[in-house]
Design an enzyme around this catalytic site. Structure first.
Site, PDB file in Angstrom:
ATOM      1  N   SER A 136       0.852  -1.181   0.000  1.00  0.00           N
ATOM      2  CA  SER A 136       0.000   0.000   0.000  1.00  0.00           C
ATOM      3  C   SER A 136       0.888   1.230   0.000  1.00  0.00           C
ATOM      4  O   SER A 136       2.037   1.192   0.473  1.00  0.00           O
ATOM      5  CB  SER A 136      -0.888   0.000   1.248  1.00  0.00           C
ATOM      6  OG  SER A 136      -1.554   1.245   1.392  1.00  0.00           O
ATOM      7  N   TYR A 172      -2.054  -0.454  10.576  1.00  0.00           N
ATOM      8  CA  TYR A 172      -2.095  -0.875   9.169  1.00  0.00           C
ATOM      9  C   TYR A 172      -0.816  -0.442   8.467  1.00  0.00           C
ATOM     10  O   TYR A 172      -0.185  -1.228   7.758  1.00  0.00           O
ATOM     11  CB  TYR A 172      -3.316  -0.263   8.494  1.00  0.00           C
ATOM     12  CG  TYR A 172      -3.452  -0.610   7.033  1.00  0.00           C
ATOM     13  CD1 TYR A 172      -3.824  -1.884   6.635  1.00  0.00           C
ATOM     14  CD2 TYR A 172      -3.210   0.346   6.054  1.00  0.00           C
ATOM     15  CE1 TYR A 172      -3.958  -2.206   5.296  1.00  0.00           C
ATOM     16  CE2 TYR A 172      -3.340   0.032   4.702  1.00  0.00           C
ATOM     17  CZ  TYR A 172      -3.710  -1.246   4.327  1.00  0.00           C
ATOM     18  OH  TYR A 172      -3.840  -1.556   2.994  1.00  0.00           O
TER      19      TYR A 172
END
Length: 274
Positions: free
Chosen positions: A137, A150
């Protein structure tokens, strides 16, 4: 003349979103697709193409991973590319996150990827070829408020992938990492966990201010197909490139070159994180 044997890609987390879009793209281009997921009996993906076969795989369970990898090799003869896509997001203030939640986040997003790679490497080494595509990501190169855990997993995945990139070249195994920005999938409804803690109210105002701005960014994201096409390029291109950043090139560039103090001020302003 003997016809060329179709290549095979194994995709984790293929039930929806990026994983499903990737499975459909590879199948449409003549590849055999091993679409893996925790509950294949609930998916209709197998009906999209006769090139797509469904396999049960839970990345957090090494026995499940090993069994699925062997089943795929038995059914397809080989694995040319592995796409580590399975993952979810733990959001919210760090202080509200429990040890169980944090460990579960790492078990899926980091150790799950490692489980799959460890299982498939002997097969790829024996063949002296293969590609490992890790879906990270942009949050693995930059951070956003309420994304602490995250981002921690995606930063770990970025470093792990870069080290493997160097380590596995001697065996003609290429490693790539996909680092998309915001993508419009059901990830943030289906695959997100919001951490709260009874009695902890110190962050309520901050969460209330920031959340609408995060949601707006999510809704303005690109489609899953954008990432699927980056995964296709990473799987087929001969260019020795490590990172692909669909829908995130400018943001990642800014994080690397804009002075940290200015970067922080911009992010705080964008997300009302004061």
């Amino acid at each position: 003349m003997t016809a060329a044997v179709a290549k095979t890609v194994l995709i984790t987390g293929a039930s929806s979103g990026i994983g499903r879009a990737t499975a459909e793209l590879f199948a449409s281009r003549g590849w055999n697709v091993a679409a893996t997921m925790r509950t294949p009996e609930k998916s209709n993906l197998g009906g999209v193409s006769d090139r797509i076969k469904l396999f049960k795989l839970d990345v957090t369970c090494p026995n499940s991973v090993d069994r699925a990898v062997q089943d795929v090799i038995g059914a397809c003869g080989k694995i040319d590319v592995v796409v580590n896509n399975a993952g979810y997001g733990l959001m919210g203030p760090f202080e509200a996150q429990t040890d169980v939640q944090i460990r579960r986040q790492f078990e899926c997003n980091v150790f799950g990827v490692m489980n799959v790679i460890r299982s498939v490497l002997p097969h790829m080494r024996d063949r002296q070829e293969g590609r490992i595509i890790n879906v990270g990501s942009a949050a693995g190169r930059m951070t956003l408020p309420l994304y602490s855990m995250y981002s921690a997993t995606k930063w770990a995945l970025d470093g792990f992938s870069e080290a493997l990139w160097l380590e596995l070249r001697q065996h003609n195994i290429k490693v790539k990492i996909i680092e998309p920005g915001m993508i419009k999938t059901d990830f943030f409804e289906r695959s997100r966990e919001i951490a709260t803690k009874p009695g902890l109210t110190a962050y309520d105002d901050f969460v209330e201010r920031v959340s609408p701005n995060l949601k707006a960014w999510e809704e303005a994201g690109a489609e899953s197909d954008v990432v699927a096409h980056s995964i296709w390029r990473a799987s087929t291109s001969i260019w020795p490139r490590l990172r692909y950043q669909p829908n995130a090139t400018l943001a990642v560039w800014a994080r690397g070159w804009v002075p940290s103090q200015l970067y922080v001020r911009v992010v705080r302003r964008l997300f009302n994180a004061w």
